[in-house]
Design an enzyme around this catalytic site. Structure first.
Site, PDB file in Angstrom:
ATOM      1  N   LYS A   1       0.831  -1.054   0.223  1.00  0.00           N
ATOM      2  CA  LYS A   1       0.171  -0.115   0.397  1.00  0.00           C
ATOM      3  C   LYS A   1       1.029   1.556  -0.162  1.00  0.00           C
ATOM      4  O   LYS A   1       0.564   2.403  -0.520  1.00  0.00           O
ATOM      5  CB  LYS A   1      -0.546   0.017   1.212  1.00  0.00           C
ATOM      6  CG  LYS A   1      -2.518   1.136   1.225  1.00  0.00           C
ATOM      7  CD  LYS A   1      -2.298   1.420   2.579  1.00  0.00           C
ATOM      8  CE  LYS A   1      -2.989  -0.391   2.707  1.00  0.00           C
ATOM      9  NZ  LYS A   1      -4.359  -0.199   4.001  1.00  0.00           N
TER      10      LYS A   1
ATOM     11  N   LYS B   1       2.637  -3.403  11.284  1.00  0.00           N
ATOM     12  CA  LYS B   1       1.819  -2.802  11.620  1.00  0.00           C
ATOM     13  C   LYS B   1       2.105  -3.632  13.572  1.00  0.00           C
ATOM     14  O   LYS B   1       2.576  -3.153  13.695  1.00  0.00           O
ATOM     15  CB  LYS B   1       0.747  -3.554  11.053  1.00  0.00           C
ATOM     16  CG  LYS B   1      -0.732  -3.134  11.339  1.00  0.00           C
ATOM     17  CD  LYS B   1      -0.987  -2.158  10.529  1.00  0.00           C
ATOM     18  CE  LYS B   1      -2.329  -2.217  10.770  1.00  0.00           C
ATOM     19  NZ  LYS B   1      -2.710  -1.127   9.621  1.00  0.00           N
TER      20      LYS B   1
ATOM     21  N   GLY C   1      -3.318   5.368  13.430  1.00  0.00           N
ATOM     22  CA  GLY C   1      -4.787   4.676  14.372  1.00  0.00           C
ATOM     23  C   GLY C   1      -4.452   3.912  13.394  1.00  0.00           C
ATOM     24  O   GLY C   1      -4.147   2.977  12.331  1.00  0.00           O
ATOM     25  N   ASP C   2      -5.783   2.243  13.988  1.00  0.00           N
ATOM     26  CA  ASP C   2      -6.274   1.276  13.068  1.00  0.00           C
ATOM     27  C   ASP C   2      -7.722   1.092  13.805  1.00  0.00           C
ATOM     28  O   ASP C   2      -7.812   1.580  14.802  1.00  0.00           O
ATOM     29  CB  ASP C   2      -5.401   0.202  12.822  1.00  0.00           C
ATOM     30  CG  ASP C   2      -5.723  -0.739  11.782  1.00  0.00           C
ATOM     31  OD1 ASP C   2      -5.892  -0.909  10.540  1.00  0.00           O
ATOM     32  OD2 ASP C   2      -6.588  -1.722  12.131  1.00  0.00           O
TER      33      ASP C   2
ATOM     34  N   THR D   1      -9.008   8.055   4.496  1.00  0.00           N
ATOM     35  CA  THR D   1      -8.860   6.778   4.235  1.00  0.00           C
ATOM     36  C   THR D   1      -9.993   6.865   3.430  1.00  0.00           C
ATOM     37  O   THR D   1     -10.132   6.454   2.086  1.00  0.00           O
ATOM     38  CB  THR D   1      -8.506   5.844   5.626  1.00  0.00           C
ATOM     39  OG1 THR D   1      -7.698   6.034   6.340  1.00  0.00           O
ATOM     40  CG2 THR D   1      -9.181   4.681   4.394  1.00  0.00           C
TER      41      THR D   1
ATOM     42  N   SER E   1      -0.604  10.219   6.531  1.00  0.00           N
ATOM     43  CA  SER E   1      -0.223  10.417   7.478  1.00  0.00           C
ATOM     44  C   SER E   1       1.169  11.085   7.071  1.00  0.00           C
ATOM     45  O   SER E   1       2.004  11.432   8.032  1.00  0.00           O
ATOM     46  CB  SER E   1       0.144   8.497   8.331  1.00  0.00           C
ATOM     47  OG  SER E   1      -0.853   8.313   9.040  1.00  0.00           O
TER      48      SER E   1
END
Ligand code: NDP
Length: 451
Positions: free
Chosen positions: A114, A126, A165-166, A209, A384
């Site tokens: 990505k 991650k 974040g997620d 997003t 980001s």
């Protein structure tokens, strides 16, 4: 045995069965790469695939914290630094009870590609924890975040690894994490993105997003000479950060978004969703979607336990565009069949790997336009990166500059994926187009940097 097959077999031999979801992500990428691997033997000679499928390093640590009853709690914390060929490690943190090392390896692996597609300087990583923020008080979330950063700060830095974040990690959690980093190190530096605006966050990062998903969709529909989003019925799953801003931007393009969901149920509002109410329920009150029908009495709420057997309610609603924005593997073969039978023309992934491999295969076979997550949801990490630039220069960009840069980036990603699918003889297969375009950039950097 061919190169691809031997890499797959050695991966299966050296990993545990618990890595199933990680294998799903890796095999999807590897299966796309045949045309590029055949075009040049250098990838095999320099063992590029073998080097790509193993993270550079993984950290697993213990997090201990006191809850409001002064009871000691213990959680697992993780950070997977996958590949930094293109720039510092970059990728979000997920706090959810389902988090384990396989899920984070899948997400970290996806993140490499990505980030590559954005054309910006970012590697893939991650992290997260099996901590569940749901039902916790503000003070408990704060104590947990601070305990998590006590360990994480040893492994991150503005030129090393920059989390974001997620699922389960929004502005509140990022504020606590950033505050603790500053307390431990006495340094104000951009070590995490998605920060609140007042202390270094970028305008539009929360929206990025979801907005990016829609910019990507708009561009892809143009490239394919398909009808634009205006007046088209759309369905979105989830009702978190990605879902809500996807809904908001779809509406600004004139689409009628009739459905969204959460982990407990699905809302159907034939007049179009009330996004202001959704924000109030999900961002401010952290409530169930069921409360939506208290205000809009003609809307229909279906609980998870009443979903059609083996399928999800949100994908049984006829629509032109489907936008899975909740979580991995949430759109299965039955859902794909329902969408196609009901005339769906385009599926764009907002969440990471939301469609099962069988569902993707069916979309491609039936020539439904299918946009994979690593291309369509890259808007978040792109902004980001803009946040990192602003922090490094101690400057702010205005709204127009961020929005314009986001839109340009999403258009470029879309064109790159579209043209790559043509160049490599897989016209219209954007899974292969995205994987090949992303791989090429990472592999070229790995080759140039040497062993
Ligand atoms: P949030 O935590 O803000 O929202 C997740 C949403 O999905 C919630 O509404 C949650 O419901 C819902 N959900 C979770 N599991 C299910 C399920 N099984 N069925 C239906 N709904 C479900 O997360 P984000 O919006 O940030 O992330 C969503 C996805 O997008 C993830 O895959 C993430 O990795 C990906 N992503 C996020 C980015 C970002 O910038 N935030 C960037 C790129 C990708 P409930 O409210 O009940 O918990």
């Amino acid at each position: 045995m061919g190169y691809l097959q031997s890499v797959k077999e050695s991966l299966l031999k050296n990993s545990s069965l618990a890595d199933e979801i990680f294998f799903q992500a890796v095999f999807e990428v590897l299966d796309s790469l045949e045309p590029i691997l055949q075009s040049d033997r250098i990838y095999e000679e320099l063992a590029i695939l073998e080097r790509l499928v193993v993270p550079d390093r993984e950290f697993k640590f213990k997090i201990t914290w006191f809850d409001d009853n002064n009871k000691v709690n213990v959680n697992n914390g993780y950070r997977v630094q996958f590949n930094n060929a293109l720039g510092p490690y970059k990728g979000g943190l997920r706090f959810h009870p389902s988090v384990n090392s396989s899920i984070l390896k899948f997400l970290g692996f996806e993140q490499i590609f990505k980030n590559s597609l954005t054309g910006l300087m970012m590697g893939g990583a991650k992290g997260g924890s099996d901590f569940n923020p749901k039902g916790k008080s503000n003070s408990e979330v704060m104590k947990f975040c601070k305990a998590y950063m006590t360990e994480l700060h040893k492994h991150i830095g503005p030129r090393v690894d920059i989390p974001a974040g997620d699922i389960g990690v929004g502005a509140r959690e990022i504020g606590f994490l950033f505050g603790e980093y500053k307390k431990i190190t006495s340094r104000y530096e951009g070590i995490i993105t998605g920060k609140p605006y007042m202390f270094g966050g970028s305008l539009l990062r929360p929206e990025a997003t979801g907005y990016g998903v829609v910019y990507f969709t708009d561009e892809l529909l143009k490239l394919e000479n398909k009808e634009p989003l205006k007046d088209k019925i759309c369905c979105v799953s989830g009702s978190g950060n990605v879902a809500i801003y996807t809904i908001e931007k779809l509406q600004s393009f004139g689409a009628i978004v009739v459905s969204c969901s959460d982990s407990r149920g699905t809302i159907y509002d034939s007049r179009g969703l009330d996004v202001v109410l959704l924000k109030e329920l999900k961002f401010n009150k952290r409530a169930s979607l069921e409360e939506y029908i208290n205000t809009h009495t003609s809307a229909i709420y279906t609980k998870v336990e009443d979903y059609p057997s083996g399928a999800h309610e949100v994908w049984s609603i006829p629509c032109y565009g489907a936008f899975p924005c909740a979580t991995q593997n949430e759109l299965n073969i039955n859902d794909a069949t329902n969408l196609i039978d009901n005339g769906c023309q385009i599926v764009v992934e907002g969440a990471n790997m939301p469609s099962s491999p069988e569902a993707i295969e069916l979309f491609l076979k039936q020539k439904i336009t299918f946009a994979p997550a690593k291309a369509a949801n890259a808007g978040g990490v792109a902004v980001s990166n803009f946040e990192m630039s602003q922090n490094a220069a101690l400057q702010r960009w205005d709204m127009d500059k961020v929005d314009e840069s986001l839109r340009t980036t999403m258009k470029q990603i879309c064109k790159r994926v579209y043209l790559t699918s043509k160049d490599y003889g897989v016209d219209g297969n954007y899974v292969d187009g995205a994987n090949i375009a992303a791989f090429k950039r990472v592999a070229e950097a790995m080759i140039a940097e040497g062993i």
